[in-house]
Design an enzyme around this catalytic site. Sequence first.
Site, PDB file in Angstrom:
ATOM      1  N   ASP A 197      29.538   9.073 -64.826  1.00  0.00           N
ATOM      2  CA  ASP A 197      29.806   9.027 -66.266  1.00  0.00           C
ATOM      3  C   ASP A 197      29.289  10.335 -66.880  1.00  0.00           C
ATOM      4  O   ASP A 197      28.200  10.373 -67.449  1.00  0.00           O
ATOM      5  CB  ASP A 197      29.081   7.858 -66.931  1.00  0.00           C
ATOM      6  CG  ASP A 197      29.613   6.506 -66.514  1.00  0.00           C
ATOM      7  OD1 ASP A 197      30.688   6.129 -66.980  1.00  0.00           O
ATOM      8  OD2 ASP A 197      28.940   5.821 -65.710  1.00  0.00           O
ATOM      9  N   HIS A 218      27.169  -4.496 -72.385  1.00  0.00           N
ATOM     10  CA  HIS A 218      26.108  -4.443 -71.372  1.00  0.00           C
ATOM     11  C   HIS A 218      25.201  -5.674 -71.480  1.00  0.00           C
ATOM     12  O   HIS A 218      24.573  -6.077 -70.505  1.00  0.00           O
ATOM     13  CB  HIS A 218      25.242  -3.186 -71.551  1.00  0.00           C
ATOM     14  CG  HIS A 218      25.938  -1.919 -71.191  1.00  0.00           C
ATOM     15  ND1 HIS A 218      26.685  -1.190 -72.091  1.00  0.00           N
ATOM     16  CD2 HIS A 218      26.007  -1.236 -70.017  1.00  0.00           C
ATOM     17  CE1 HIS A 218      27.175  -0.124 -71.495  1.00  0.00           C
ATOM     18  NE2 HIS A 218      26.774  -0.121 -70.242  1.00  0.00           N
ATOM     19  N   ASP A 268      34.710  -1.578 -65.576  1.00  0.00           N
ATOM     20  CA  ASP A 268      33.359  -1.207 -65.967  1.00  0.00           C
ATOM     21  C   ASP A 268      32.403  -1.953 -65.028  1.00  0.00           C
ATOM     22  O   ASP A 268      32.837  -2.807 -64.236  1.00  0.00           O
ATOM     23  CB  ASP A 268      33.119  -1.592 -67.430  1.00  0.00           C
ATOM     24  CG  ASP A 268      32.122  -0.672 -68.131  1.00  0.00           C
ATOM     25  OD1 ASP A 268      31.334  -0.014 -67.438  1.00  0.00           O
ATOM     26  OD2 ASP A 268      32.127  -0.636 -69.364  1.00  0.00           O
TER      27      ASP A 268
END
Length: 525
Positions: free
Chosen positions: A79, A191, A264
């Site tokens: 990332d 998250h 993800d």
Amino acid sequence: MLDINKLSLEQKIGQLLVIGFTGTELTKELREHIRKHHFGNIIYFARNLEGKEQIIELSRSLQELVLEVNGVPAFITIDQEGGMVTRIFDGGTFFPGNMAFASVGNPDYTYLEGKYMAKELLNLGINFNLAPVLDVNNNSKNPVIGVRSYGDDPHQVAKFACEYIRGLQSEGVIATGKHFPGHGDTSVDSHFALPVIKHTMERLEEVELVPFKKAIESGIEAIMTSHILFKNLTSDNFPATLSPEILTGLLRNKLGFEGLIITDSMEMKAIAHGIGTAKGAVQAIIAGADLLCISHTEETQEEVFDALYDAVQSGVISEERINQSVKKILSTKEKYKINNYKSHLNQLSKEEMEKHQKFAKEISRKSVTLVKRKQSPICTPKEKTLVISTAPVALNAADAKLQERRTFAKLLADQIGGDYKIIGLEVEQEEITKLVKEAKKYDKIIIGTYNATVFISQGTLVNEIYKENKNVVAVALRNPYDIELYSQVPVFLTAYEYSQLSVQSLIYAMTEPSYTYVGKLPVTL
């Protein structure tokens, strides 16, 4: 030529997985972990990266092992968005983030950023960047996207992102648009929990999907899914990552995307605390995903491997479905000549790196935006000045581990011979009262806030000080939306991120009388 027919079922499943690990070298334990499960791809985090030579050796040793185990080279992913989501600090250029680039107003710059970043990644053995963010940030309270976005105009986001994609892929690094079908209008961080979006398809067509459509037209190779429940898009009540209606029905069939669909992290709580990571991995493959990110723990990676293997053996997933994804993965690895990684390692000259760093510094300086000016923003030693700010901290799980914690307040105060105070993200009333009293002693007060729309006591501090001292300069050290909490201040600047580079640019803009502000807000305040 990579041949799927030479791969066992275990090796095929390994090709679907992108694993993370702790440490900075290929240990005996990690080596055995990869051998046992034929893991085919890697993700790097800041915890793995110490410096150029170490990263090059890590990439080399991982590729050699994965090739030995599978006969297929690895995607090594990262990332490396720029700005607050940066993983490489020593060995690569620190580029400003997306909103900073957008504020400068020229998409040609994001093309150059993509080219320069790709060269640096290949230099370190990294071939797959999990960037750019294609989310349209139209929610000022979004806790995880914010300045990672190019702004709140979907066409502007598309324009800047597509040039970045073109630059990155032109140099041989795979680009990834994220987070499909859009994470910009959430107030929950996936998250930690499952966000829910209730927009209709008509609304998504007008806003969230615009950058993804343009990126697909531009030839983007990979798209990352979001762990968000889109209530009005699905009948299965699955978040996007797990929904056939979104991954296959919308992304593949309606939008015509033929590249790689990557999830993800499947260990994020939106998945892990719902269906669970292992079951979620099976469902993501059923939904249409090609690559699954299992970013952190070996135990979970083993559970996912076993769950996928058992799903094929029991007929829940057909081997033909596995083959569909593996064929895409192998063809992309061939297209990007992943096997030729050695030819790129440690090839960038010192002069080339210096050119990249000069470019990043130029963009950062241009990005500083003077939003409001009713009096001079210039700070000089002639005025008795108090500078107040938080320290730079990671605000969410996507943020980079901050390598340096030098504060805006101290650095500016040192430059102009002023005094400084460091505050926490939340400021207690007792401290507010104390600082207000202190502020009366100074000619000018400069206050750097850090996501005050979330930590609203920072906004209270600014307002209380302004009541006693009208000579206030407010600086948003990250999200420009902070001004919503203290709109009456006479001077307001924003820098879009709290990094050493952006702080240096801010201080230059605020102390150099000849500086001309050219940055423009990419969002509506």
